[in-house]
Write an enzyme that holds these catalytic residues in place. Structure first.
Site, PDB file in Angstrom:
ATOM      1  N   GLU A 161      -7.571  -1.828 -12.555  1.00 21.21           N
ATOM      2  CA  GLU A 161      -8.308  -1.293 -11.524  1.00 21.21           C
ATOM      3  C   GLU A 161      -9.397  -0.233 -11.949  1.00 21.21           C
ATOM      4  O   GLU A 161      -9.555   0.634 -11.257  1.00 21.21           O
ATOM      5  CB  GLU A 161      -7.566  -0.875 -10.383  1.00 21.21           C
ATOM      6  CG  GLU A 161      -6.499  -1.999  -9.742  1.00 21.21           C
ATOM      7  CD  GLU A 161      -5.745  -1.222  -8.706  1.00 21.21           C
ATOM      8  OE1 GLU A 161      -5.524  -2.178  -7.663  1.00 21.21           O
ATOM      9  OE2 GLU A 161      -5.217  -0.317  -8.883  1.00 21.21           O
ATOM     10  N   GLU A 235      -3.406  -9.563  -7.832  1.00 20.12           N
ATOM     11  CA  GLU A 235      -2.585  -8.771  -6.921  1.00 20.12           C
ATOM     12  C   GLU A 235      -2.837  -9.273  -5.529  1.00 20.12           C
ATOM     13  O   GLU A 235      -3.856  -8.826  -4.798  1.00 20.12           O
ATOM     14  CB  GLU A 235      -2.640  -7.250  -6.927  1.00 20.12           C
ATOM     15  CG  GLU A 235      -2.280  -6.502  -8.340  1.00 20.12           C
ATOM     16  CD  GLU A 235      -2.202  -5.215  -8.470  1.00 20.12           C
ATOM     17  OE1 GLU A 235      -2.362  -4.698  -7.130  1.00 20.12           O
ATOM     18  OE2 GLU A 235      -1.998  -4.720  -9.425  1.00 20.12           O
TER      19      GLU A 235
END
Length: 604
Positions: A161, A235
Site C-alpha cells: 500500500e 485484499e
C-alpha cells in the site's frame, strides 16, 4: 526438473504453467496462529474452495534485535510454505519490508528508530542498508520455494500500500530490485486502495486493489489503469480490526458474499483479508492515528470466515456455498471443529508488587533527561521495543505536572508509590499534592502500540520522548527501568518471594495462580471481570493485554499452550484485581458496530 511457466498476465486472465488460472486466495498469518494449528487452519481454507494462501512476513518478529534473526518454531516460514504445498495450496508471499497488518510499526523493527534521522519506507541509506541485511537472510529461505523451482510460491508482493504513503519516487524500484537481485523470479505485484493506485505502481509490476464495497467504480478504474491485464483484489476486507475503547467491528455476511459474487462473475481474482485473523499475541498489535491515536486490541478476529479460534462461522458457510459454484471438482470435507473447555475459575493466591519486581530488571539507567524506549541500552543495544518503562526522579514540592505531550502512550503517575493519576494524549496535566520533603516521582509509561499506517510512522518513539515539567520547570536526573516482560524477566520474577493475596497488594502488581488441567488440554478464553488493565501470561506465553474499556472482554488461550497438570497463570494488573481468573467457551466482544458505517473504512 521440467520447465514450469509461472503466473503470467498476458491477457485479462491469469495463466499458470500455460493454463487459465484464477486466484482464489485467503490470508492466514503464520505468526498469529499457534504452530500446532497451522495444518487445521489451512485445511479449512482449502475446504472452503480457496486455492491460494497469502501471508505477510513480519520483519520486526524475524529480526527482533539488529542482526539477531529468528526463523524457527512459531516463525518457521519455510515450514509454513512447505505445509501449504503439501496440502495443495499455492502461495502469494508478502515480505514487505513494511506490511502494516495492524502490527506494531507496521511490522518494521523499532530499533530502526535509534537513528534520529531515520526515514522509514524511503531510500534513506540507514533504512535501505537495514532492508538489504534483512533480505539477505529472508529471501534465500524462500527463493527455492518458488513455482518455477518446484515450490508453491506463485507471486511476491512489492512492499504494501505504498501509494497511501508515497514519500519517495525511487523507493518501490529499490524494493523491486532488492527482490529480483536475490533470486525472486515469480510474478511481482503491488496493492493499494483506489486512491493509492494513482502513485503506488512501479514499472513491470502488476497493480492490484484493496477494498470492501464495490463503489466509486474501483474495479473499472483498475481495469482502465492496466488495459488487457488480469484484475486482482489483493485484499477483499471480510471485516475490520478493532481498537480499545470502541465497539467490535462486523461486516454483514450477506453483503460480503454479494460483493464477492459480483467480482467472481466478472472474472476478477480475489484474496480474502482476513480468511482467518487469529491473534496478535503479546505486544504484537499496533495502533492507528488519523488525527487521534487509537491502540489496537490483541484479538485479530476481523469478523473473518474462520473465527479467532478457528471455528466455522455463518460467513464461512455462505462463502463455501458461493465458491462451490466456481469449482470443477467437489470440495474437500470439512475438518472437525476443535473442542473447547470452560475450566473452573482460578484463584490467584500470590502477588508481588511492581516495585519489588524491579530487582529482576537487568540494570537501571541514569540520565539527566528522560530517554525514550528505543534509545535505552538494552537488548544488545537494540533498545526496548515493547512493554513498559519506569521513569523515576526526585521532587521537592507538589504542583502542576505537565507532560508537554511527551508521554507515549500512557503513564501511571506515582508519588512515593502512591497512585496520583494518568497522563496520556488527552490528559497532559495533573496536580501533585504539596509537600516540603523529598519524594520519589515515578512514571510507569506503556507503549500501547506503534502506529502502523499513515504518515506518522517516523514519529513512533515510545516512553518519554521529551521533557516533562513540574510547575513549568523541566524535571531532571532520571533513573529508568526497562520492563518489557520478556521470558527472562518472567523467569527471574518466579524466583522472588511472593506474598499471599490476603495481604493488601501494592499496585501495580503481578498476581499468580495455578490452572489444573485434567486430560488433553483444550482451547479456552480467559476473562477477567472486576480487573482493570494489564497483561496476562500463561506458562511463560504472553497472551496480550486486558483492559476493561473493551471491546475485547476475553483473551484466547490455545490448548497447545497448556499441558496436563499444573499450568501457571500470571496477571499483571495496573489498578485493581478481582482475585480470580474465569474462563469461557467463546469470545466476548462487547458492543458491535457495522464497519460499513465507519467513515474511515468507507473512504478506504
Amino acid at each position: 526438473m521440467t520447465h514450469r511457466e509461472g503466473l503470467r498476465t498476458d491477457s485479462i486472465y491469469f495463466t499458470l504453467d500455460g493454463a487459465p488460472f484464477r486466484i482464489l486466495g485467503g490470508s492466514i498469518h503464520y505468526f498469529r496462529v499457534p504452530r500446532p494449528y497451522w495444518r487445521d487452519r489451512l485445511l479449512k481454507l482449502k475446504a472452503c474452495g480457496l486455492n491460494t494462501l497469502t501471508t505477510y512476513v513480519p520483519w520486526n518478529l524475524h529480526e527482533p534485535e539488529k542482526g539477531v534473526y529468528c526463523f524457527t518454531d512459531q516463525l518457521d516460514l519455510e515450514a509454513y510454505i512447505h505445509l501449504a504445498a503439501e496440502l495443495g495450496l499455492w502461495v502469494i508471499l508478502r515480505p514487505g519490508p513494511y506490511i502494516c497488518a495492524e502490527l506494531d510499526l507496521g511490522g518494521l523493527p523499532s530499533w530502526l528508530l535509534r537513528d534520529k534521522n531515520m526515514k522509514l519506507r524511503t531510500t534513506y541509506l540507514g533504512f535501505t542498508t537495514a532492508v538489504n541485511s534483512y533480505f539477505d537472510k529472508l529471501i534465500p529461505r524462500v527463493a527455492h520455494l518458488q513455482f518455477k523451482r518446484g515450490g508453491p510460491i506463485i507471486a511476491v508482493q512489492v512492499e504494501n500500500e505504498y501509494g497511501s504513503y508515497a514519500k519517495d519516487e525511487q523507493y518501490l524500484m529499490f524494493v523491486k530490485e532488492a527482490l529480483l537481485s536475490r533470486g525472486i523470479t515469480e510474478l511481482l505485484l503491488t496493492c493499494d486502495n483506489r486512491e493509492g493506485l494513482k502513485c503506488g505502481g512501479v514499472e513491470g509490476v502488476l497493480q492490484s486493489i484493496n477494498l470492501q464495497k464495490l463503489t466509486y467504480g474501483a474495479i473499472q478504474y483498475l481495469a482502465d489503469l492496466q488495459p488487457q491485464k488480469p484484475l486482482l483484489v489483493m485484499e477483499y476486507w471480510c471485516g475490520w480490526f478493532d481498537v480499545w475503547g470502541e465497539p467490535h467491528h462486523v461486516f454483514s455476511a450477506q453483503d460480503m458474499t454479494a460483493a464477492l459474487k459480483e467480482l467472481l462473475d466478472r472474472g476478477v481474482s480475489i484474496n480474502l483479508y482476513m480468511f482467518h485473523g487469529g491473534t496478535s499475541f503479546g505486544f504484537m498489535s499496533g495502533a492507528v492515528d488519523l488525527g487521534t491515536y487509537k491502540s489496537q486490541i490483541n484479538s485479530y478476529d476481523y469478523d473473518a470466515p474462520l473465527s479467532e479460534s478457528g471455528d466455522y462461522t455463518n460467513k464461512y458457510h455462505l462463502l463455501r456455498n458461493l465458491l462451490r459454484s466456481f469449482q470443477n471438482e467437489a470440495l474437500p470435507h470439512l475438518p472437525a471443529v476443535q473442542g473447547k473447555q470452560v475450566y473452573e475459575p482460578v484463584v490467584l493466591s500470590e502477588h508481588i508488587s511492581l516495585w519489588e519486581s524491579l530487582q529482576c530488571v537487568n540494570r537501571p539507567f541514569s540520565s539527566d533527561d528522560p530517554v525514550n524506549m528505543e534509545d535505552l541500552l538494552v537488548n544488545h543495544n537494540s533498545g526496548q521495543s515493547y512493554g513498559y518503562t519506569l521513569y523515576e526522579t526526585t521532587i521537592y514540592r507538589g504542583g502542576a505536572l505537565n507532560s508537554r505531550n511527551h508521554v507515549r502512550d500512557r503513564a501511571l503517575v506515582f508519588v512515593d508509590k502512591h497512585f496520583s493519576g494518568v497522563l496520556d494524549y488527552r490528559t497532559q496535566e495533573i496536580v501533585l499534592p504539596h509537600s516540603q520533603r523529598e519524594r520519589i516521582l515515578s512514571l510507569l509509561v506503556e507503549n500501547c502500540g506503534r502506529v502502523n499506517y499513515g504518515p506518522a510512522l517516523d514519529k513512533q518513539r515510545k516512553g518519554l520522548v521529551g521533557d516533562i515539567t513540574l510547575n513549568h520547570t523541566p524535571l531532571k536526573k532520571f533513573t529508568m527501568y526497562s520492563l518489557d516482560m520478556t521470558h527472562n524477566f518472567i523467569n527471574r520474577l518466579q524466583s522472588l518471594k511472593w506474598k499471599s493475596t490476603s495481604q493488601n497488594p501494592l499496585y501495580p502488581a503481578f498476581f499468580r495462580g495455578s490452572l489444573i488441567v485434567e486430560g488433553q488440554p483444550r482451547d479456552t478464553f480467559i476473562k477477567l471481570p472486576g480487573w482493570r488493565k494489564g497483561v496476562v501470561i500463561v506458562n511463560g506465553q504472553n497472551l496480550g493485554r486486558h483492559w476493561s474499556v473493551g471491546p475485547q472482554d476475553t483473551l484466547y488461550l490455545p490448548g497447545p499452550w497448556l499441558k496436563s497438570g499444573d499450568n501457571q497463570l500470571i496477571v499483571f494488573e495496573e489498578h485493581r484485581a478481582e482475585g480470580k481468573v474465569h474462563f469461557a467457551e467463546n469470545p466476548q466482544h462487547g458492543k458491535i458496530t457495522d464497519v460499513s458505517r465507519q467513515l474511515f473504512c468507507t473512504l478506504l
